[in-house]
Design an enzyme around this catalytic site. Structure first.
Site, PDB file in Angstrom:
ATOM      1  N   LYS A 121      45.139  72.058  68.891  1.00  0.00           N
ATOM      2  CA  LYS A 121      45.948  72.260  67.980  1.00  0.00           C
ATOM      3  C   LYS A 121      46.580  70.928  67.845  1.00  0.00           C
ATOM      4  O   LYS A 121      46.703  70.476  66.670  1.00  0.00           O
ATOM      5  CB  LYS A 121      46.717  73.464  68.094  1.00  0.00           C
ATOM      6  CG  LYS A 121      46.291  74.591  68.394  1.00  0.00           C
ATOM      7  CD  LYS A 121      45.201  74.993  67.187  1.00  0.00           C
ATOM      8  CE  LYS A 121      44.734  76.508  67.164  1.00  0.00           C
ATOM      9  NZ  LYS A 121      43.841  76.794  66.017  1.00  0.00           N
TER      10      LYS A 121
ATOM     11  N   TYR B 104      43.518  75.062  74.434  1.00  0.00           N
ATOM     12  CA  TYR B 104      44.169  75.309  73.129  1.00  0.00           C
ATOM     13  C   TYR B 104      45.069  74.431  72.662  1.00  0.00           C
ATOM     14  O   TYR B 104      44.937  74.045  71.376  1.00  0.00           O
ATOM     15  CB  TYR B 104      44.670  76.918  73.542  1.00  0.00           C
ATOM     16  CG  TYR B 104      45.150  77.397  72.027  1.00  0.00           C
ATOM     17  CD1 TYR B 104      44.444  78.109  71.351  1.00  0.00           C
ATOM     18  CD2 TYR B 104      46.635  77.189  71.701  1.00  0.00           C
ATOM     19  CE1 TYR B 104      44.842  78.737  69.913  1.00  0.00           C
ATOM     20  CE2 TYR B 104      47.135  77.719  70.488  1.00  0.00           C
ATOM     21  CZ  TYR B 104      46.246  78.455  69.883  1.00  0.00           C
ATOM     22  OH  TYR B 104      46.812  79.347  68.498  1.00  0.00           O
TER      23      TYR B 104
ATOM     24  N   ASP C  17      26.387  77.840  62.572  1.00  0.00           N
ATOM     25  CA  ASP C  17      27.051  77.874  63.949  1.00  0.00           C
ATOM     26  C   ASP C  17      27.687  76.390  63.984  1.00  0.00           C
ATOM     27  O   ASP C  17      26.962  75.333  63.758  1.00  0.00           O
ATOM     28  CB  ASP C  17      25.853  77.869  64.965  1.00  0.00           C
ATOM     29  CG  ASP C  17      26.211  77.707  66.420  1.00  0.00           C
ATOM     30  OD1 ASP C  17      27.458  77.372  66.426  1.00  0.00           O
ATOM     31  OD2 ASP C  17      25.575  77.752  67.075  1.00  0.00           O
TER      32      ASP C  17
ATOM     33  N   THR D  22      45.736  90.770  61.503  1.00  0.00           N
ATOM     34  CA  THR D  22      44.293  90.861  61.275  1.00  0.00           C
ATOM     35  C   THR D  22      43.712  92.046  60.944  1.00  0.00           C
ATOM     36  O   THR D  22      44.194  93.102  61.416  1.00  0.00           O
ATOM     37  CB  THR D  22      43.290  89.834  62.303  1.00  0.00           C
ATOM     38  OG1 THR D  22      43.441  90.479  63.594  1.00  0.00           O
ATOM     39  CG2 THR D  22      43.926  88.426  62.686  1.00  0.00           C
TER      40      THR D  22
END
Length: 279
Positions: free
Chosen positions: A160, A156, A60, A191
């Site tokens: 980045k 987000y 984790d 994916t």
């Protein structure tokens, strides 16, 4: 190189799992991390089938202690670490892509700053001594065009952009030890999960564009080639785009296409950060 070893975080599915398969195809022993034991076991078996050695490690990445134990294990078992790929991210795709401003969405979207930025710092902190000892090693922080353009909101974007700047600063410290650190932007990725969704359930425009999406393996092939580049230290601290590296190194995707650049629509790296003493 005998015993060449990599760690790919967040490799139970998606981009990380594809990167791990690609490294396996190049003969790497790959430690793959995530929270699902079953998915990690399947990922490790795929690495084995591609010719490498997969080692699943339940981790984790919101827990610093578990990250530390991961790298203790790598050192005890493999005695080296050639490539670290920081890909783990706490992303709830449904919430992230839902309409609305950031204050209208759940606050836990900020978790990606913890697992996706801070966790990368923690992993590199624990990995660096072993990578310095190994020599000529490579740290890759997975980022995206969202560092310079709007994607899914400020949490987000901060994650980045933070990865790109953190990479630069890591490189300053690591350069004297001949460890390279780069940030890499993949393109839009096909994916395994996306492939499994019925085309009837996807927007028509997305379905039409799917042939242009990169396979998850492509970024792994590019990273492996970068690791073999004897001049890679000159790139340390920079933000790179996997599609551009593919052209430079003559690497096509596993389905034969040359992946697309999105700099015209999604933005381009803003160049190196400049500070006193930067070479």
């Amino acid at each position: 190189m005998e015993g060449k070893t990599a760690v790919v975080t967040g490799a139970s599915r998606g981009l990380g799992r594809g990167i791990a398969r690609a490294l396996g195809s190049r003969g790497f022993k790959v430690y793959v991390t995530g929270r699902s034991a079953d998915e990690l076991s399947a990922a490790a078996q795929e690495i084995d089938s591609f010719g490498g050695k997969g080692v699943p490690v339940v981790c984790d990445h919101s827990d610093d202690a578990q990250i530390g134990l991961l790298f203790d294990r790598v050192k005890a078992e493999s005695h080296r670490l050639d490539i670290l790929i920081n890909n783990a991210a706490a992303i709830n795709a449904r919430t992230l892509s839902a309409p609305g401003a950031f204050w209208e969405k759940p606050l836990d979207l900020a978790d990606m700053i913890s697992v996706g930025l801070r966790s990368n710092y923690v992993a590199a902190h624990h990995a660096a001594p072993l990578m310095i000892e190994t020599g000529d090693s490579l740290i890759v922080n997975i980022s995206f065009y969202g560092a310079v353009s709007y994607h899914y909101g400020p949490a987000y974007g901060a994650t980045k952009a933070g990865n790109d700047k953190m990479t630069f600063d890591m490189a300053v410290d690591l350069r004297p030890h001949r460890v390279t650190a780069v940030s890499i932007w993949p393109g839009l990725v096909l994916t395994d999960m996306l492939k499994s969704i019925s085309r009837e359930l996807l927007p028509r425009k997305l379905v039409e564009d799917l042939p242009n999406f990169e396979t998850p393996e492509f970024t792994g092939l590019v990273i492996e080639r970068l690791w073999r580049d004897q001049a890679k230290l000159t790139r340390s601290g920079t933000t790179l785009i996997s599609a551009e590296l593919g052209v430079e190194y003559g690497i096509r995707d596993i389905d034969g296409k040359q992946p697309r650049l999105y700099t015209d629509t999604l933005g381009a790296p803003r160049g190196r950060f400049i500070f006193p003493g930067n070479q």
